[in-house]
Design a protein around this motif. Structure first.
Motif, PDB file in Angstrom:
ATOM      1  N   MET A 193       1.349  -0.780  17.219  1.00 21.78           N
ATOM      2  CA  MET A 193       1.031  -1.369  18.301  1.00 21.78           C
ATOM      3  C   MET A 193       1.546  -2.930  18.397  1.00 21.78           C
ATOM      4  N   ALA A 194       1.435  -3.560  17.064  1.00 24.37           N
ATOM      5  CA  ALA A 194       1.810  -4.977  16.779  1.00 24.37           C
ATOM      6  C   ALA A 194       3.227  -4.905  16.651  1.00 24.37           C
ATOM      7  N   SER A 195       3.830  -3.995  16.402  1.00 22.80           N
ATOM      8  CA  SER A 195       5.202  -3.975  16.108  1.00 22.80           C
ATOM      9  C   SER A 195       6.059  -4.236  17.378  1.00 22.80           C
ATOM     10  N   ARG A 196       5.651  -3.934  18.570  1.00 26.22           N
ATOM     11  CA  ARG A 196       6.429  -3.878  19.450  1.00 26.22           C
ATOM     12  C   ARG A 196       6.907  -5.415  20.068  1.00 26.22           C
ATOM     13  N   LEU A 197       5.815  -6.115  19.396  1.00 29.23           N
ATOM     14  CA  LEU A 197       6.055  -7.766  19.757  1.00 29.23           C
ATOM     15  C   LEU A 197       6.249  -8.586  18.531  1.00 29.23           C
ATOM     16  N   ALA A 198       5.873  -8.020  17.506  1.00 33.02           N
ATOM     17  CA  ALA A 198       6.153  -8.870  16.119  1.00 33.02           C
ATOM     18  C   ALA A 198       7.615  -9.605  15.943  1.00 33.02           C
ATOM     19  N   ASP A 199       8.612  -8.732  16.222  1.00 30.50           N
ATOM     20  CA  ASP A 199       9.965  -9.211  16.132  1.00 30.50           C
ATOM     21  C   ASP A 199      10.683  -9.879  17.138  1.00 30.50           C
ATOM     22  N   SER A 200      10.089 -10.152  18.159  1.00 36.09           N
ATOM     23  CA  SER A 200      10.373 -10.580  19.080  1.00 36.09           C
ATOM     24  C   SER A 200      11.231 -12.042  19.053  1.00 36.09           C
ATOM     25  N   ALA A 201      12.026 -12.342  19.846  1.00 35.42           N
ATOM     26  CA  ALA A 201      12.665 -13.529  19.702  1.00 35.42           C
ATOM     27  C   ALA A 201      11.746 -14.725  20.718  1.00 35.42           C
ATOM     28  N   SER A 202      10.512 -14.361  20.801  1.00 36.45           N
ATOM     29  CA  SER A 202       9.725 -15.244  21.446  1.00 36.45           C
ATOM     30  C   SER A 202       8.548 -15.694  20.975  1.00 36.45           C
ATOM     31  N   PRO A 203       8.038 -17.048  20.481  1.00 37.86           N
ATOM     32  CA  PRO A 203       6.772 -17.321  20.184  1.00 37.86           C
ATOM     33  C   PRO A 203       5.583 -16.812  20.512  1.00 37.86           C
ATOM     34  N   TYR A 204       5.768 -16.844  22.029  1.00 35.29           N
ATOM     35  CA  TYR A 204       4.543 -16.391  22.860  1.00 35.29           C
ATOM     36  C   TYR A 204       4.491 -15.017  22.693  1.00 35.29           C
ATOM     37  N   LEU A 205       5.300 -14.111  22.557  1.00 33.22           N
ATOM     38  CA  LEU A 205       5.002 -12.685  22.263  1.00 33.22           C
ATOM     39  C   LEU A 205       4.773 -12.500  20.888  1.00 33.22           C
ATOM     40  N   ARG A 206       5.064 -13.070  19.950  1.00 33.28           N
ATOM     41  CA  ARG A 206       4.825 -13.102  18.516  1.00 33.28           C
ATOM     42  C   ARG A 206       3.110 -13.301  18.403  1.00 33.28           C
ATOM     43  N   ALA A 207       2.918 -14.214  19.295  1.00 34.82           N
ATOM     44  CA  ALA A 207       1.278 -14.801  19.143  1.00 34.82           C
ATOM     45  C   ALA A 207       0.543 -13.766  19.750  1.00 34.82           C
ATOM     46  N   HIS A 208       0.900 -12.943  20.257  1.00 32.31           N
ATOM     47  CA  HIS A 208       0.179 -11.797  20.974  1.00 32.31           C
ATOM     48  C   HIS A 208       0.217 -10.426  20.179  1.00 32.31           C
ATOM     49  N   ALA A 209       0.928 -10.411  19.090  1.00 30.61           N
ATOM     50  CA  ALA A 209       1.332  -9.154  18.301  1.00 30.61           C
ATOM     51  C   ALA A 209       0.099  -8.569  17.779  1.00 30.61           C
ATOM     52  N   GLY A 210      -0.767  -9.278  17.420  1.00 31.40           N
ATOM     53  CA  GLY A 210      -1.990  -8.764  16.845  1.00 31.40           C
ATOM     54  C   GLY A 210      -3.062  -8.546  17.693  1.00 31.40           C
ATOM     55  N   ASN A 211      -2.933  -8.862  19.071  1.00 28.40           N
ATOM     56  CA  ASN A 211      -4.114  -8.503  19.948  1.00 28.40           C
ATOM     57  C   ASN A 211      -4.350  -6.927  19.819  1.00 28.40           C
ATOM     58  N   PRO A 212      -5.865  -6.698  20.292  1.00 27.13           N
ATOM     59  CA  PRO A 212      -6.057  -5.189  20.466  1.00 27.13           C
ATOM     60  C   PRO A 212      -5.608  -4.650  21.674  1.00 27.13           C
ATOM     61  N   VAL A 213      -4.723  -5.501  22.625  1.00 27.57           N
ATOM     62  CA  VAL A 213      -4.127  -4.887  23.549  1.00 27.57           C
ATOM     63  C   VAL A 213      -2.841  -4.182  23.205  1.00 27.57           C
ATOM     64  N   ALA A 214      -2.508  -3.018  23.658  1.00 26.98           N
ATOM     65  CA  ALA A 214      -1.425  -2.241  23.458  1.00 26.98           C
ATOM     66  C   ALA A 214       0.018  -2.712  24.262  1.00 26.98           C
ATOM     67  N   TRP A 215       0.337  -4.086  23.892  1.00 24.60           N
ATOM     68  CA  TRP A 215       1.548  -4.642  24.697  1.00 24.60           C
ATOM     69  C   TRP A 215       2.753  -3.920  24.426  1.00 24.60           C
ATOM     70  N   TYR A 216       3.370  -4.030  25.470  1.00 23.34           N
ATOM     71  CA  TYR A 216       4.822  -3.544  25.518  1.00 23.34           C
ATOM     72  C   TYR A 216       5.812  -4.971  25.752  1.00 23.34           C
ATOM     73  N   PRO A 217       6.842  -5.262  25.338  1.00 23.23           N
ATOM     74  CA  PRO A 217       7.648  -6.295  25.833  1.00 23.23           C
ATOM     75  C   PRO A 217       8.259  -5.480  27.178  1.00 23.23           C
ATOM     76  N   TRP A 218       9.024  -6.655  27.813  1.00 24.81           N
ATOM     77  CA  TRP A 218       9.732  -6.353  28.914  1.00 24.81           C
ATOM     78  C   TRP A 218      10.733  -5.357  28.824  1.00 24.81           C
TER      79      TRP A 218
END
Length: 613
Positions: free
Chosen positions: A1-26
């Motif tokens: 789950m975290a891996s979808r945001l962890a390698d983003s080019a956005s600090p904002y997305l990286r900051a949410h990489a550890g959330n329990p929400v199963a985020w997808y990037p755009w």
């Protein structure tokens, strides 16, 4: 789950990489998953220095119980509005159908086809002060999706159709605005001036009315076209700048300006600090003759926002940790000594292409006019970093990068225009032909897309596939719109002799949007500034063979001019040979100045006294 945001080019997305929400990037993957599961999409849009984005994240997105509800009934997408401005613009427009209180975080509920059917901004974790809680909103949306699907989809289609109609409703003017038209428009802006506190506010505004710098409007008011027949309009920009500089909106420790003030008298700032605001205010201060303010802003850009790679970070956060607790603005309330023992607020290190173009241009012009070679060096480092990292191997310009990881988002029309304008200014300050040629290539790429300038590759591909209108916004925010940015870049290229077709391109953009700009000047300051420039004969100053320390260079740099260039004789020949005709016939073994009006130059001079020095 975290891996979808962890390698983003956005600090904002990286900051949410550890959330329990199963985020997808755009991207298409999230919408495909929503279609497979037959659930709605929750699109959360924000940016890394947004205070209320942080609050909603702590209250809801980091809460396991709330995340479980969101994961069970929705596909959640996290979007950095600075990385994907077209996505932000499209969903802000859609959100306006549901709420008048637009801002960030922007919370949008959409069908698996990407069509919004409900939206809001910040939702608290618990109901309070008439606000519905986020969990209540999730429950209501789930009920509507399962029990009233036809109504939900009808709402979504109605919003799409209404926005498409608005996008197509552009009325072109028959002719360019005259100097008189623009003077009257500037006087309309002046009617909104807050004579008590400086800046602009609606009539009858109370003390709790927020105040923004409104940089594009200030730049319009500083247009040389007004200098003679509407002098008080130019003075209004100076009054606004001085009021802001004397207020808590200005950080006296490091010279930067905060995003906005929450009160009419410029007190109680919203403490985030944006690259765009400060780059624009550097231009305002430079043209206002407020050189101490200009030098302070330049120092902030270089000392605080410039990254080791050379590019400029997008912003600095409003929050910091003081004695283990989060504090909004607490760091900035300290003097220089007090800050010494504190960790500064975080920097959003994302290198946005167009915003770097603004800083490059502002620092290049400031360095040339003030004789500060360090400013020009900083602009060169930023330009080289952007052109190295934010250009993909195939040559396509991208929107942003972080830690030399390039964003998948392609550069927008605004990025092309703002970077091109900055590179023209840098070419004028350094004489380096490569910057001028790259600027010309960037503008040409936008002019080749059809009757109206557009970014190469079209708009956001996901929005396009969903049929969501995503034409570039024509109104300004804290920086010029895409059309205005390209018009300004085209005009700048014409100023250095790239050819009449660039002036024609700038004029075409202005004609297309002139009616709306004249009717709504506070939302179209950047376009109106280009329109004002088109009404007169420009002054072009070229110094050949001089250094920054030469008296002639310093004297010429102090003049009001549309372009001020310093080149060697060899560079002048190279630029002329590449089609930049302003530099034709410009020679000099010692510092020699050419003072031109609309490309007609006076006899060259080596005497600083000609310029009043």
């Amino acid at each position: 789950m975290a891996s979808r945001l962890a390698d983003s080019a956005s600090p904002y997305l990286r900051a949410h990489a550890g959330n329990p929400v199963a985020w997808y990037p755009w991207g298409t993957e999230a919408f495909a998953e929503a279609a497979r599961r037959d659930v709605p999409v929750f699109i959360s849009i924000g940016y890394s220095t947004c205070h209320w984005c942080h609050v909603m994240a702590r209250e809801s997105f980091e809460d396991a119980a709330t995340a479980a509800v969101l994961n069970a009934g929705f596909v959640a997408i996290k979007v950095d509005r600075e990385e994907h401005p077209e996505v932000d613009e499209a969903y802000l427009a859609a959100a306006s159908a549901f709420t008048r209180n637009l801002g960030w975080p922007l919370s949008v509920f959409a069908t698996p086809g990407g069509h919004a059917f409900y939206a809001g901004t910040y939702f608290p974790s618990e109901p309070r002060q008439g606000m519905t809680s986020f969990r209540q909103v999730l429950a209501a949306v789930t009920e509507a999706w399962t029990a009233r699907r036809d109504q939900v989809e009808q709402t979504a289609q109605s919003v799409v159709a209404a926005l498409a109609a608005v996008r197509e409703a552009t009325t072109a003017a028959d002719a360019l605005p005259t100097a008189e038209d623009l003077g009257r428009t500037a006087e309309l802006v002046l009617e909104r001036e807050d004579r008590q506190y400086g800046g602009f506010a609606p009539a009858g505004a109370g003390m709790t009315t927020p105040k923004f710098p409104m940089v594009p409007v200030l730049r319009f008011l500083q247009s040389p076209a007004f200098a003679d027949h509407v002098p008080d309009v130019t003075a209004a920009a100076l009054r606004a700048l001085r009021a802001m500089a004397a207020s808590p909106l200005h950080d006296d420790v490091d010279g930067g300006f905060f995003r906005y003030a929450t009160r009419r008298d410029w007190t109680i700032p919203h403490y985030e600090r944006m690259l765009t605001d400060n780059a624009g205010l550097l231009e305002v201060a430079l043209d206002a003759g407020e050189h101490a303010i200009a030098r302070g802003i330049a120092a902030f850009l270089i000392d605080v926002l410039q990254q080791p790679s050379g590019g400029f970070a997008s912003a600095q956060d409003s929050e910091s940790l003081i004695d283990g607790a989060r504090s909004e603005g607490g760091y900035y309330a300290q003097d220089a000594a007090g800050r010494g023992g504190l960790q500064p607020p975080a920097i959003d290190g994302k290198i946005v292409t167009g915003w770097n173009g603004m800083a490059i241009g502002a620092l290049a012009r400031a360095g040339a006019r003030l004789g500060e070679t360090a400013f020009i060096d900083a602009a060169r480092r930023a330009a080289d970093a952007v052109l190295e990292v934010n250009v993909a191997p195939g040559g396509r310009l991208h929107r942003a990068s972080l830690d030399e990881i390039i964003s998948p988002a392609l550069a927008t029309l605004e990025d092309h225009g703002l970077l091109a304008s900055g590179l023209v200014a840098l070419a004028a300050a350094t004489g380096e032909i490569a910057y001028a040629q790259t600027a010309r290539d960037l503008v040409d790429a936008c002019l080749l897309q059809g009757p109206r300038p557009a970014a190469p590759g079209g708009g956001d591909p996901v929005l396009a596939a969903q049929g969501v209108a995503s034409a570039p916004a024509v109104s300004d925010g804290d920086h010029p719109s895409g059309p205005a940015a390209v018009a300004d870049a085209a005009y700048a290229l014409w100023l250095i002799g790239a050819g009449g077709r660039y002036r024609d391109a700038a004029a075409s953009v202005v004609r297309t949007h002139a009616a709306r700009a004249l009717a709504e000047p506070t939302a179209h300051g950047a376009l109106l500034r280009v329109a004002a420039a088109l009404t007169g004969a420009p002054r072009q100053l070229v110094v050949v063979g001089g250094t920054a320390a030469d008296p002639l260079t310093r004297a010429a740099g102090g003049q009001a001019a549309d372009v001020f260039a310093t080149v060697t004789a060899a560079q002048a020949r190279q630029l002329a040979g590449a089609g930049f005709t302003l530099f034709e016939g410009k020679t000099g073994d010692i510092a020699t100045a050419y003072d031109c009006r609309d490309f007609a130059c006076r006899l060259p001079t080596t005497d600083p006294a000609v310029f009043g020095s």
